[in-house]
Design a protein around this motif. Sequence first.
Motif, PDB file in Angstrom:
ATOM      1  N   ASP A 367       0.860  -1.179   0.000  1.00 61.47           N
ATOM      2  CA  ASP A 367       0.000   0.000   0.000  1.00 61.47           C
ATOM      3  C   ASP A 367       0.901   1.235   0.000  1.00 61.47           C
ATOM      4  N   MET A 369       1.298   5.373  -0.256  1.00 59.63           N
ATOM      5  CA  MET A 369       0.676   6.696  -0.153  1.00 59.63           C
ATOM      6  C   MET A 369       1.671   7.719  -0.684  1.00 59.63           C
ATOM      7  N   THR A 383      -3.330   7.306  -3.101  1.00 60.88           N
ATOM      8  CA  THR A 383      -2.986   6.014  -2.498  1.00 60.88           C
ATOM      9  C   THR A 383      -3.081   4.948  -3.582  1.00 60.88           C
ATOM     10  N   ASN A 385      -2.856   0.726  -3.954  1.00 54.41           N
ATOM     11  CA  ASN A 385      -2.751  -0.621  -3.388  1.00 54.41           C
ATOM     12  C   ASN A 385      -2.357  -1.594  -4.498  1.00 54.41           C
ATOM     13  N   ARG A 435      -9.388   8.380  -0.007  1.00 52.49           N
ATOM     14  CA  ARG A 435      -9.348   6.914  -0.115  1.00 52.49           C
ATOM     15  C   ARG A 435     -10.583   6.372  -0.843  1.00 52.49           C
TER      16      ARG A 435
END
Length: 856
Positions: A367, A369, A383, A385, A435
Motif C-alpha cells: 500500500d 501513499m 494512495t 494498493n 481513499r
Amino acid sequence: MKMSKFLLTAIIVLATLLTPAFAQFPGGGGASQPKALPGTAGDQTPKGTSKISGSIVDSASTKGIEFVSVALYSKTSGQAVDGTVADEKGKFTLTKLPAGDYKVLVSFIGYANKTIDNISLGKGQELDLGVVTLASNTKTLNEVTVTGQAALIEEKVDRLVYNAEKDITAKGGDATDILRKVPLLTVDLDGNVSLRGSQNIRVLINNKPSTIIANSVADALKQIPADQIKSVEVITSPSAKYDAEGSGGIINIITKKNSLQGLNLNVDAGVGNRGSMLSLNGGYRKGKAGVTLGGFGRGIYNTITKTSLEQTSTVNNMTTKTIQTGDGSSHGLFGNYNLGFDYDLAKNQSLTAGVKYGVRNFSNQQDLMTRLMKTGSTDFTSTRNVDAKNNSGTVDVNIDYLHTFKPQQEWSISTLYSRNDLTNDFDADLLNGSRELTGRQRNLNKSVNQEYTLQTDYQTPIKKNQLLEFGGKAIFREVKSAYSFLIAEPTGDFRPETDQPAGDLTYHQNIAAGYSSYTYTTKKRYTLKGGLRYEHTFIDASTNEGTVGVGNYGVLVPSVNASKTFKGTTLKLGYNRRIQRPGLQQLNPNFNSANPQNITIGNPELRPELTNNFELGLSKNIKKTFVNATFFGRVTNNAISQVRQPSDTLAGAIVTTYQNIGKQHAYGTNLFANVAVTTKINVGIFANAFYTTLTGLSLGSDGKSEEIKNDGFNVSGGVFSQATFGNGWGAQAFGFMQGNQVQLQGMQGGFGFYTVGVKKEFNNKKGSVGLAAENFLSKRYNIHTSLNSAQFNQVNDVYLYNRGVRLTFTYKIGKMTMDAPKKRAKSVSNDDVKSDGQQSGGGGGGGQGGGGNAPR
C-alpha cells in the motif's frame, strides 16, 4: 538466422580448437582402452607371457571397490610398466607381462594408497595377489582442511568450498541462508548474491544450469532447501573448461547424493514464525541401477516491509518533490521435485538421467501513499494498493553418458533441456486523498524460456604430470515475452492503455563454443594450468516494432592459473578473461510501473561486457590456525549499468533502465582465518574489502549527456563458531555485517544478519531435532539508499522485519549399506547469461516496487 550458418560455425570452432589436441593421439583418442600408462617407453604394451591378478576390497565392509587404479612399476628402473582399472567387483588382471622384479601401487580417491613390494615374476608365471584391502582415508587430495574435525571451510586449488552439511543451523531454511555464511560472498536481505562486490556471477546446481536461475538468482535460491545442500563451491578463477559467462566468478551448489544400497527415506520438517517446510527424499539402489525420488515444499509468511521514499526531479525547469510511504507484506509457496536414474552400463561406462520440476508462487502486497508537490501547483495526494504476482514452473531434463578409459582419461556426452514458464503481473487500485477508488491498472507479463544444450568433453593424461582437456558445446536458447498494460474505471472491464501499448519480445540466442586446457605439475609442487576458449554468439531478436539486438559476435577467452606449495604455504596466481551477456530481465522492454514513482524498463539493444580478472592468493597453516589472504583486481569495459533519470511524461517519476555506458574497476582483498580451538570447537573470521570506481553517462542539468563518476570503499565481514559436544549435542553461531555499497549514481545502505542454533541427534544419528533463531535482538533492519544526479535526488529507506525462530526435525528410515563411491556421468553446465537484472559493482538499486516483470 539460418540454422545451417550456426552449425557451420560450430563445426569450424570445434575443428580449430580440437584438431591439434586429437592429433596427439593415434585414431583420435577412440574408444579402445589403452593399456600402458603414460610415461612408459613409447607407451607400448609390455610383451611377455606372465600375468598378475587380484581382488581389491574395502577394509571395513569387505566389499569390492570398482574403478580402483592399479599401477605396475619396475623395481630396477622405478618407471611405470603397465596399469589397469578394477572391475565392478574389485577384480583386476595384468597380462602379457615380461619376467622381472616389480611393485604394485593401488590407489583410489577416498582411500589410503597401498604398495605391494618385492614381486618377482618368472616367465609364463600367473601370480595371484589374493585379496588386497584398502582403508578409508578422510584426507582429500589438493586441499587444505580449514576447520579441523568439522572441515566447515576448505580451500582447493581453484576454489573455496563451504561444507554446508556441517551447518547445524541450516535445517528449515533455504539456499540463501547458506550462501550468507560463505566467505567471499555477500547476500543482501532480498537474496541478491555478490562475489567480491560483483553480481555478475553464474550459479549452478550440481554443475548444471537451469532456466530458473536465469530469471532471478534470489527467487531461485528460495526453492532450494538448505538441509539438502552438501557444499557450496566458489570458483573465482574458472578455467577454459567453464563457459566464459560470469565475469565475477561461478558459484556451484552441490546437493546431497549417496551411494547407498537398499531402500532409504529421509524426512525433514521445520516450522517457524516466518516459514515452514517439509521434505521427503528417498532412493533405491541394487546392483548396477539406482533410482531417486524427492520432493520439497516450503511456505513463507509474516514477511512485513515498511518503506519511505523522498525524491525531487526536474524536467523542463519544473521541479517535483515526491514523498511516499509504503506498508507491504509477502507470502509464497515454493516446491522442488526430482526423479533420477543411473545405470552402470559396464565397469567403465555409466548413464544418468533426471527430471526436475520447480514451482514458485510468490505474491507481494504493498500500500503506497504518495504526495506530489510541483512548483506553482496544488499538492496532490493519492494512495495505490498493489498486488504483484511472481509465479513460475521450471522443468529440467538431462541425459548424460561417461566412459572412463583409465584413471584421468575419460570422455563424456551431456544433454539438457530446460524450460521455464513465468507469470509476472500486478494489479493496482488507485485511490484519492479521501481513499475513494478512482481507477484500476493492470500489467500482464507472460514469458516462456527454453534451452537445448549438447556438450562433449574429453580429457587424457600426458605422461605422469600433465593433463589435456578439450571439448565443445552448443546452446540453443529461445525466449518469448508478451506484455500489456491495461486500465479501468472503478467498475467495468479493463481496456488497453494507449500511452503504453502491448508488445512482445522474441529473443533467440545460440552459442557455439570450443575449448582446450592443459595442466602441468612438477616434482617440486609447481602447478600450471592454462587454457583457451572461443565462443560465438548468434542473436536474432525482435519486438512488435521490428528487429532489435546487436547481431552476432565472437569472443576469445584465455585463462591461466599457477600455484606453488612450500613449507605449509600455498601461493596462487590467476588471470582470466570473462564475458557477461545481458540478462533477459535487463533486455525485456516491458514498462513496469507497479510503483509509478520508480519505473523499470529493459533494453533489448544491450551488448555484452568484457572483464579481465587478476588474483594473488596466499594460504598457510600456523599450528591450529589456517589463514588465507587473496588480493584481486577486476577491470570491466562496456559495463552494463543501471541508469536512472526523470520521466518525461509522469510527474515526479524516476525511470531505471540499463545501458552499456560504464567502466568499472575494483581492487581489494578477501581475508579469512580459522582457529581449531579444540578438536570439537572452532572459530572463524572473514572480511572482504575493495575499492571500486564506476564511470558512466547521465543527463546533465541542461538535458545533455555528461560523464559521471563514483568511487569508494566497500567493506563487509563476519564471524562464525561451531562446537560439538557429547551425547549428540552441537551448537553454532554466525554473524555478518555489510557496509554501504557504492553505485554509479549514489550509495546503497548496509545491513546485518546473525543466527544461533542448537541440535540434538538421537537413535544412533538416525534422527535429530534442532532450534535456530535469527536476528532475535533486532525488531527490524533499515536499508538506507541515497541516489542523485543533476536532474534528481532520491532517498529511500526499506525496513525489513525478519526476526525469526524455527524448530526442525529430521529422521532417516530404511536399512542401507554403503558402497565405494562411483564416478557418474558428467552433466551440462551453462555458465552464461547475466541474471536478475542486477547492476554489477555494488548491489541492487534503490526505490520501491511491487515486483519486477521479466521475460524469464
